[in-house]
Design a protein around this motif. Structure first.
Motif, PDB file in Angstrom:
ATOM      1  N   THR A  20       4.915  -8.183   8.386  1.00  0.00           N
ATOM      2  CA  THR A  20       4.678  -7.065   8.965  1.00  0.00           C
ATOM      3  C   THR A  20       5.166  -6.710  10.193  1.00  0.00           C
ATOM      4  N   ASP A  39       6.625  -2.830   2.701  1.00  0.00           N
ATOM      5  CA  ASP A  39       5.819  -4.020   3.140  1.00  0.00           C
ATOM      6  C   ASP A  39       4.756  -4.110   1.896  1.00  0.00           C
ATOM      7  N   GLU A  40       4.676  -5.187   1.258  1.00  0.00           N
ATOM      8  CA  GLU A  40       3.714  -5.511   0.277  1.00  0.00           C
ATOM      9  C   GLU A  40       3.521  -4.576  -0.645  1.00  0.00           C
TER      10      GLU A  40
END
Ligand SMILES: Nc1ncnc2c1ncn2[C@@H]1O[C@H](COP(=O)(O)OP(=O)(O)OP(=O)(O)O)[C@@H](O)[C@H]1O
Ligand SMILES: [Mg+2]
Length: 295
Positions: free
Chosen positions: A44, A153-154
């Motif tokens: 991140t 992000d994810e």
């Protein structure tokens, strides 16, 4: 070569903690760049540095071949951590709110919602969406302003297998339409498998490998324990002239593409070689990462 993202020695410290350590990242146009690492690895933080949401302590970067980063960042859509959605509003109303950054017509918003597969949700409140639907909406929001690059992000965090497949298919589909991706992911999930390049992050340090090199590293080997290695190598060479193998004592290890153990067994037995053991030793995709990511 001009990269969509290129960082040189990018470093971010939080106090004593080096969250991103001397990172040289290279994302090519058309890539699905998978940033793979465990909790706290620095995924991140690296994405935030690229997006300008955190400032580096050292290093530099270029976006779309340009060191003037503001211009490059206008071509990037992003979804960092969970999207902050307005629960009591519809998907369309959420899109309207987020489009203040990139003024977008109602028709275009409807097109984007159709595009990510939630065009039929009408007045349904986002609070009652499934996690997969929320994630689709997050991606639609990231797509506002026609970005050339999406940093997610994810994006499959917390999704069930069906949701994972939905988001994965959507990413592949958008990629075929020309959008470059940087996506972060935990090691053992399905998303990793669609990447064209991997950035493996371990304690802030990045190691890059192309999907092709990774596949080669993950090739399987056939280990055969025989009674007579000399006779066995002769039989293998005669029957499989292209086979690549190594011999140590009574163990022959075939590393080339002769995958079928039964065919080799038959040839050896026919040549009167005693076969004590055949093991297909696969270096799995996931094992490769585990070896690099530590426990
Ligand atoms: N704002 C912050 N202040 C202090 N430390 C931070 C901050 N943000 C991140 N860190 C630390 O930096 C390191 C990297 O964190 P980061 O969130 O980038 O990892 P990650 O790979 O995204 O992890 P996760 O898989 O849990 O999302 C961690 O040790 C984290 O505790
Ligand atoms: Mg994270």
């Amino acid at each position: 070569m001009d990269y969509v993202i290129e960082t040189r020695g990018l470093t971010k410290k939080y106090g004593e903690k080096i969250a991103v350590n001397q990172v040289f990242a290279h994302v090519k146009k058309g890539d699905i760049y998978g940033l793979i690492g465990k909790n706290g690895a620095g995924k991140t933080t690296l994405m935030k540095l690229i997006l300008g949401l955190a400032l580096p302590n050292a290093g530099e970067m270029r976006l779309f071949g340009n060191s003037y980063l503001d211009a490059g960042r206008k071509k990037i859509g992003s979804l960092i951590e969970a999207p902050a959605l307005f629960k009591n509003e519809s998907a369309f109303e959420n899109m309207k709110r987020f489009s203040y950054l990139a003024p977008t017509s109602d028709d275009e918003i409807k097109r984007l919602l159709d595009f990510v597969g939630i065009g039929n949700t009408g007045n349904k409140k986002v609070g009652s969406f499934s996690l997969g639907m929320k994630q689709r909406l997050g991606i639609a929001i990231a797509l506002l302003g026609n970005p050339e690059l999406l940093i997610l992000d994810e994006p499959i965090n917390g999704l069930d297998p069906a949701g994972i497949k939905e988001v994965r298919d959507l990413i592949v589909d958008l990629n075929h339409k020309g959008i470059t991706f940087m996506i972060s992911s935990h090691i053992l999930d399905e998303l990793g498998k669609i990447a064209t390049t991997y950035g493996i992050v371990n304690d802030g340090v990045l190691e890059e490998i192309s999907a092709e090199d990774l596949r080669n590293n993950c090739r399987s080997a056939l280990k055969i324990v025989v009674g007579d290695a000399v006779k066995a190598t002769a039989a293998i060479t005669a029957n499989f002239p292209d086979a690549e193998f190594t011999v140590s004592d009574n163990m022959i290890e075939i590393t080339s593409e002769v995958k079928d153990a039964s065919v080799i067994n038959k040839a050896l037995v026919k040549a009167d070689v005693a076969v004590y053991e055949i093991v297909n030793e696969k270096v799995e995709f996931e094992d490769y990462f585990i070896a690099r990511l530590g426990k």
